[in-house]
Design a protein around this motif. Structure first.
Motif, PDB file in Angstrom:
ATOM      1  N   PHE A 307      61.561  48.332  21.708  1.00 36.07           N
ATOM      2  CA  PHE A 307      61.004  49.492  22.401  1.00 36.07           C
ATOM      3  C   PHE A 307      62.038  50.614  22.406  1.00 36.07           C
ATOM      4  N   ILE A 308      61.639  51.756  21.878  1.00 34.08           N
ATOM      5  CA  ILE A 308      62.551  52.880  21.693  1.00 34.08           C
ATOM      6  C   ILE A 308      62.229  53.987  22.692  1.00 34.08           C
ATOM      7  N   LEU A 329      59.264  38.912  11.755  1.00 32.05           N
ATOM      8  CA  LEU A 329      58.497  40.137  11.943  1.00 32.05           C
ATOM      9  C   LEU A 329      59.269  41.081  12.861  1.00 32.05           C
ATOM     10  N   VAL A 330      59.446  42.332  12.430  1.00 34.21           N
ATOM     11  CA  VAL A 330      60.080  43.347  13.261  1.00 34.21           C
ATOM     12  C   VAL A 330      59.035  44.420  13.561  1.00 34.21           C
ATOM     13  N   ARG A 331      58.800  44.687  14.839  1.00 34.67           N
ATOM     14  CA  ARG A 331      57.807  45.683  15.239  1.00 34.67           C
ATOM     15  C   ARG A 331      58.463  46.657  16.219  1.00 34.67           C
ATOM     16  N   ILE A 332      58.347  47.979  15.924  1.00 37.98           N
ATOM     17  CA  ILE A 332      58.983  49.018  16.716  1.00 37.98           C
ATOM     18  C   ILE A 332      57.920  49.797  17.483  1.00 37.98           C
ATOM     19  N   TYR A 333      58.162  50.024  18.780  1.00 32.95           N
ATOM     20  CA  TYR A 333      57.236  50.784  19.621  1.00 32.95           C
ATOM     21  C   TYR A 333      57.984  51.932  20.293  1.00 32.95           C
ATOM     22  N   ASP A 376      66.331  50.043  23.366  1.00 32.66           N
ATOM     23  CA  ASP A 376      67.501  50.840  23.004  1.00 32.66           C
ATOM     24  C   ASP A 376      68.150  51.367  24.278  1.00 32.66           C
ATOM     25  N   THR A 377      69.180  52.171  24.120  1.00 31.62           N
ATOM     26  CA  THR A 377      69.964  52.675  25.255  1.00 31.62           C
ATOM     27  C   THR A 377      70.276  54.143  25.023  1.00 31.62           C
TER      28      THR A 377
END
Length: 649
Positions: A307-308, A329-333, A376-377
């Motif tokens: 989660f970005i 599996l890599v999934r970005i939200y 992320d940060t």
């Protein structure tokens, strides 16, 4: 060899009215050695596991849980079985369900003890103790398992002992008035005793403060070397750090698993169901350090869910994602499309999803075997120095997805430990994150409890023991996520308190995971903090040698500081805590109790008054000598009267 006719009375209690399989194993073993087996249930029914009891017991009796196990044995002897039948046996065994085992056949145990000319015997004993902190008492057989032979079984003193015994209201009274006194009472009458385990090798007659309950402190040694084929359950909630490190329990379970035929799953099944997961993590030091030398293992379907939130984090996130093993599996939200552009440019699968849909999104991954959730940060210096944000990012990503070997090592832990369900990075201890230590529930316990109850999670949740790690970054078995679909949108904000309870509900324990390099650095940092804190405490409160002494010094300093602020001091409470701490507050003028409660006229030579008799005044300071439950009830009463000058014991 003389064959004894035996009666066994086995007592069980579970607050959820469940009988686990470890009890069935014990009853099966006892059944090979006794002629009659009676089970006493300190509850009105068994909601799950009744067939376990019915398979082995000749009779099953149910009773209200009054008087603890001593009360259960009293009713068994005086009401359910009866003395006429009891005295027909050569030996009677009184046992409760507070231990696992045996790790070798019960027949061997009885054969060994049958060879001893004794009137009563047990499995372990506590050596004589003289301690200012723990009290003083004589040597005694510990009462969770006691065998009584014919001569003592038929004597009038034995019968009178049980018939005259009260139903103790406090567990400490059971220990002090029954367990400790039983041995000395019958020893003075001329009856002989001994125990199975080789306890005396660790006892001392020179310094009586040095004796301790060995099953609680050195269980591994007892099992491996001292002829004690059992594991007591209570030690999981004991805080042995006052005297030692906590290596014994994990060593004991590993030894049982590898060196005996006992099914260690019987232990895990009960511990995970009944223990608070924070206690379990601490007692078994479920802290995993992943070696950099790992090979890939077959582990099923794995998903990495990221989660970005911050535009400047992509550079750092992508460096770690580049090390992800193939097949995962890599999934970005992200909430906004522009936050995903750098990731789409690298060919990663991305989707826009608002942060308030996080739990909903995560529930879709319950079909995967293992799921890693990452955030992320803030890498900018707009709010705090970017070096702090980068160190927090390092804490999370270095320990969860350092590289392909590290990820393989984590997955191997899940594969090898079938009861492991959740892993989080260690609590950061730098910058403002240091302030999170000791914060606990941070005022949300009631809200989390409501969610736990509404979802009907089978877990142990406690106001006194918050989750050992509260985080939105973790590894988890996908099956643990299946109940997320039942969460309500207004509950999503509390999700970070829930993962280890969800894991416990599914039959799994939880832990902390670190890379080798991070663990090395973190150990140095923690030692530095301990050194600094120790120096400060000694400067403020005086010298100390143990953790217990340090806590006591701090408490006395805080109590003394509070009392010095006010012209008049009152103690709220008139029970054991008030009597115990009253001597520490000689300047107290009186004791207070709530309206309607029975109260003595005086306590420790000082009057006892109702709260309504207290005139409103800022001159008063009130010390609450109550347990936490009663404190929560009394504090609103005080604040309703405008009284806010109180100190909680």
């Amino acid at each position: 060899m003389l064959i004894l006719k035996r009666l066994c009375i086995y007592l069980t209690y579970d607050k959820n009215k469940i009988v686990d399989r470890y009890i069935g194993y014990m009853l099966k073993e006892l059944r090979t050695c006794v002629d009659k087996l009676v089970v006493i249930c300190n509850e009105d029914k068994v909601s799950r596991g009744i067939k376990i009891l019915e398979e082995y017991a000749d009779e099953i009796f149910y009773r209200e849980n009054i008087g603890y196990d001593a009360g259960g044995f009293k009713d068994a002897l005086c009401k359910f079985v009866g003395w006429d039948k009891i005295t027909q046996y050569d030996e009677m065994i009184l046992s409760n369900d507070s231990f696992f085992g045996p790790f070798y056949p019960m027949k061997k145990i009885f054969e060994q003890m049958d060879a001893e000319k004794l009137d009563f015997w047990g499995l372990t004993k506590h050596g004589e103790l003289h301690s200012s902190n723990r009290g003083s008492f004589s040597e005694h057989v510990q009462s969770y398992f006691i065998g009584i032979r014919k001569r003592m079984l038929c004597c009038s003193q034995f019968r009178n002992y049980w018939e005259e015994m009260p139903y103790y209201k406090l567990f400490d009274d059971v220990v002090k008035q029954h367990e400790v006194k039983f041995t000395s009472y019958f020893k003075k009458l001329g009856y002989t005793y001994d125990v199975l385990a080789e306890i005396d090798v660790n006892n001392t007659t020179k310094n009586m403060v040095g004796n301790y309950s060995q099953y609680a402190n050195i269980s591994y040694e007892l099992i491996r070397k001292r002829n004690f084929p059992f594991l007591k359950k209570q030690q999981l909630s004991y805080d042995t750090l006052y005297t030692q490190t906590q290596e014994n329990l994990r060593q004991a379970i590993d030894y049982i698993d590898k060196e005996t035929d006992y099914d260690v799953e019987l232990i895990w099944e009960n511990l995970i169901r009944t223990m608070n997961i924070t206690d379990l993590q601490r007692s078994l030091h479920l802290q995993y350090v992943i070696s950099p030398d790992q090979r890939c293992v077959a582990c099923g379907k794995v998903a990495l869910v990221v989660f970005i939130q911050y535009p400047k984090s992509a550079e750092y996130v992508l460096e770690y994602l580049a090390e992800t093993p193939s097949g995962i599996l890599v999934r970005i939200y992200a909430e906004r499309y522009e936050l995903l552009e750098d990731y789409q440019a690298q060919g990663l699968k991305c989707a826009v999803a608002s942060s308030d849909r996080f739990v909903e999104v995560l529930s879709e991954f319950s079909v995967y075997d293992y799921v890693c959730v990452l955030h992320d940060t803030d890498m900018s210096s707009d709010v705090a120095p970017s070096c702090t944000g980068k160190s927090y990012f390092f804490n999370v990503w270095e320990n969860l997805v350092k590289d392909s070997q590290h990820i393989s090592g984590i997955l191997e832990k899940f594969v090898r430990e079938s009861r492991l369900g959740f892993l989080a990075p260690p609590q950061p201890n730098f910058g403002e994150y240091f302030g999170e230590y000791g914060r606990g529930w941070n005022g949300v316990f009631e809200s989390v409890l409501q969610i736990v109850e509404r979802l009907q999670l089978h877990c142990q949740i406690s106001r006194q023991l918050p989750p050992f790690r509260i985080t939105n970054n973790f590894w988890i078995r996908g099956c643990v996520l299946h109940k997320l679909k039942d969460m309500l949108p207004e509950e999503y904000g509390y999700f970070w308190y829930l993962p280890m309870f969800l894991a416990q509900d599914s039959g799994y324990y939880s832990g902390i995971v670190e890379s080798t390099a991070y663990a090395s650095m973190n150990e140095v940092n923690m030692q530095y903090y301990l050194s600094q804190l120790g120096a400060l405490f000694k400067q403020w409160c005086g010298d100390f040698h143990t953790f217990y002494e340090m806590k006591n010094h701090l408490f006395l300093c805080a109590l003394g500081g509070f009392c010095r602020k006010f012209e008049q001091i009152l103690i709220y409470g008139a029970g054991e805590l008030a009597q115990q701490y009253g001597s520490l507050i000689p300047e107290a003028e009186a004791y207070l109790v709530s309206e309607g409660q029975k109260k003595p006229k005086e306590l420790n030579g000082k009057p006892v008054k109702y709260l309504s008799q207290l005139p409103l005044s800022e001159k008063y300071g009130i010390v609450l000598c109550l347990n936490e439950k009663n404190q929560r009830e009394v504090i609103p009463l005080l604040e309703k009267r405008g009284i806010r000058n109180y100190f909680c014991i």
